[in-house]
Design a protein around this motif. Structure first.
Motif, short mmCIF file in Angstrom:
data_model
loop_
_atom_site.label_atom_id
_atom_site.label_comp_id
_atom_site.label_asym_id
_atom_site.label_seq_id
_atom_site.Cartn_x
_atom_site.Cartn_y
_atom_site.Cartn_z
N MET A 1 -14.38 -10.85 -0.95
CA MET A 1 -13.37 -10.57 0.05
C MET A 1 -13.74 -9.38 0.92
O MET A 1 -13.22 -9.23 2.01
CB MET A 1 -12.03 -10.33 -0.62
N GLY A 2 -14.61 -8.50 0.44
CA GLY A 2 -15.21 -7.46 1.25
C GLY A 2 -14.20 -6.57 1.95
O GLY A 2 -13.22 -6.14 1.38
N LEU A 3 -14.46 -6.30 3.24
CA LEU A 3 -13.67 -5.35 3.99
C LEU A 3 -12.21 -5.75 4.10
O LEU A 3 -11.34 -4.92 4.27
CB LEU A 3 -14.25 -5.19 5.40
N ASP A 4 -11.92 -7.05 4.02
CA ASP A 4 -10.57 -7.52 4.23
C ASP A 4 -9.76 -7.59 2.94
O ASP A 4 -8.61 -8.01 2.95
CB ASP A 4 -10.58 -8.92 4.87
N GLN A 5 -10.35 -7.20 1.81
CA GLN A 5 -9.64 -7.29 0.54
C GLN A 5 -8.40 -6.42 0.55
O GLN A 5 -8.46 -5.22 0.80
CB GLN A 5 -10.56 -6.86 -0.61
N GLN A 6 -7.25 -7.04 0.33
CA GLN A 6 -5.98 -6.32 0.30
C GLN A 6 -5.65 -5.97 -1.15
O GLN A 6 -5.73 -6.81 -2.02
CB GLN A 6 -4.87 -7.17 0.91
N GLN A 7 -5.26 -4.72 -1.39
CA GLN A 7 -4.99 -4.28 -2.75
C GLN A 7 -3.53 -3.94 -2.98
O GLN A 7 -2.94 -4.33 -3.97
CB GLN A 7 -5.86 -3.06 -3.09
N SER A 8 -2.92 -3.18 -2.08
CA SER A 8 -1.57 -2.70 -2.34
C SER A 8 -0.60 -3.87 -2.33
O SER A 8 -0.62 -4.72 -1.46
CB SER A 8 -1.17 -1.68 -1.29
N GLY A 9 0.26 -3.91 -3.34
CA GLY A 9 1.29 -4.92 -3.41
C GLY A 9 0.83 -6.24 -4.02
O GLY A 9 1.66 -7.07 -4.35
N ALA A 10 -0.45 -6.44 -4.19
CA ALA A 10 -0.95 -7.69 -4.76
C ALA A 10 -0.87 -7.62 -6.28
O ALA A 10 -1.02 -6.55 -6.87
CB ALA A 10 -2.40 -7.93 -4.32
N PRO A 11 -0.63 -8.76 -6.94
CA PRO A 11 -0.66 -8.77 -8.41
C PRO A 11 -2.01 -8.30 -8.92
O PRO A 11 -3.05 -8.53 -8.28
CB PRO A 11 -0.41 -10.24 -8.75
N ALA A 12 -2.02 -7.64 -10.08
CA ALA A 12 -3.26 -7.08 -10.62
C ALA A 12 -4.35 -8.13 -10.75
O ALA A 12 -5.52 -7.87 -10.47
CB ALA A 12 -3.00 -6.42 -11.97
N LYS A 13 -3.97 -9.36 -11.15
CA LYS A 13 -4.99 -10.40 -11.34
C LYS A 13 -5.68 -10.75 -10.02
O LYS A 13 -6.82 -11.21 -10.02
CB LYS A 13 -4.37 -11.65 -11.96
N ASP A 14 -5.01 -10.54 -8.89
CA ASP A 14 -5.61 -10.82 -7.59
C ASP A 14 -6.40 -9.64 -7.06
O ASP A 14 -7.00 -9.73 -5.99
CB ASP A 14 -4.51 -11.18 -6.58
N ARG A 15 -6.42 -8.55 -7.80
CA ARG A 15 -7.12 -7.34 -7.38
C ARG A 15 -8.39 -7.09 -8.19
O ARG A 15 -9.10 -6.12 -7.93
CB ARG A 15 -6.19 -6.14 -7.52
N VAL A 16 -8.66 -7.94 -9.17
CA VAL A 16 -9.80 -7.72 -10.05
C VAL A 16 -10.86 -8.79 -9.78
O VAL A 16 -10.61 -9.97 -9.96
CB VAL A 16 -9.36 -7.76 -11.53
#
Length: 199
Positions: A1-16
């Motif tokens: 996902m690189g530069l566009d990876q969104q972290q805040s507010g996303a479920p933890a499983k979608d951030r790992v």
């Protein structure tokens, strides 16, 4: 996902990223000895290469550029991820503004203690949220984690977040840093699992 990876507010499983495990600790990994700084008055930070005018800043001059706070997730090539890290430090934009980077510069090489280097495209270096950190989770960086200054680029594997950073070289062509010369991927996107040169 690189530069566009969104972290805040996303479920933890979608951030790992794939094949990473979340830790609440902060593992210490580095090559070589931890530098010892007895007096930061002797410490300098250099901006050089494809710039209009090279700059050498003292620690105090660097701190005068102003502080920002960012929160992000970090992912180590060895397989751990640490979520919701709070960093305080100097925004990349403030540092780059001093350098007056020439148009031909397309990459940067971070220079750190003991000759350690890390490379990345200029566009990635300039990504929003990158910071030259002095604090982590409200506390000054420990020597093991890069005191007095660590670059933090959360969308790449954490080896690109150079500890004990002492300067930035702006270059026209990409060239491998320390770990890249030793088999690591030139880019290091954790979402693509770009761990090694053959990935």
């Amino acid at each position: 996902m690189g530069l566009d990876q969104q972290q805040s507010g996303a479920p933890a499983k979608d951030r790992v990223p794939p094949n990473q495990k979340v830790t609440t600790g902060f593992p210490v990994l580095h090559y070589g000895d931890v530098p010892v700084y007895n007096d930061l008055r002797d410490w300098t930070f250099r901006l050089f290469g494809a710039v209009e005018e090279e700059q050498t800043l003292t620690f105090d001059q660097l701190m005068e550029l102003g502080m920002t706070h960012v929160t992000n997730d970090i992912h180590c090539v060895t397989g751990w991820s640490k979520l919701d890290n709070e960093w305080e430090g100097i925004p990349v934009e403030a540092v780059v503004a001093l350098a007056k980077v020439k148009p031909e510069a397309k990459y940067v090489v971070l220079h750190a203690e003991h000759g350690w280097t890390a490379n990345m495209p200029l566009a990635d270096f300039m990504a929003a949220g990158n910071v030259f950190a002095t604090k982590h989770n409200g506390e000054a960086l420990t020597p093991d984690h890069g005191y007095p200054l660590r670059f933090v680029i959360p969308h790449l594997y954490f080896w690109k977040s150079a500890k004990w950073v002492r300067g930035v070289e702006f270059v026209e062509k990409d060239k491998p840093g320390f770990w890249e010369k030793n088999g690591y991927n030139m880019y290091g996107d954790p979402w693509r699992e770009q761990r090694f040169a053959w990935d």
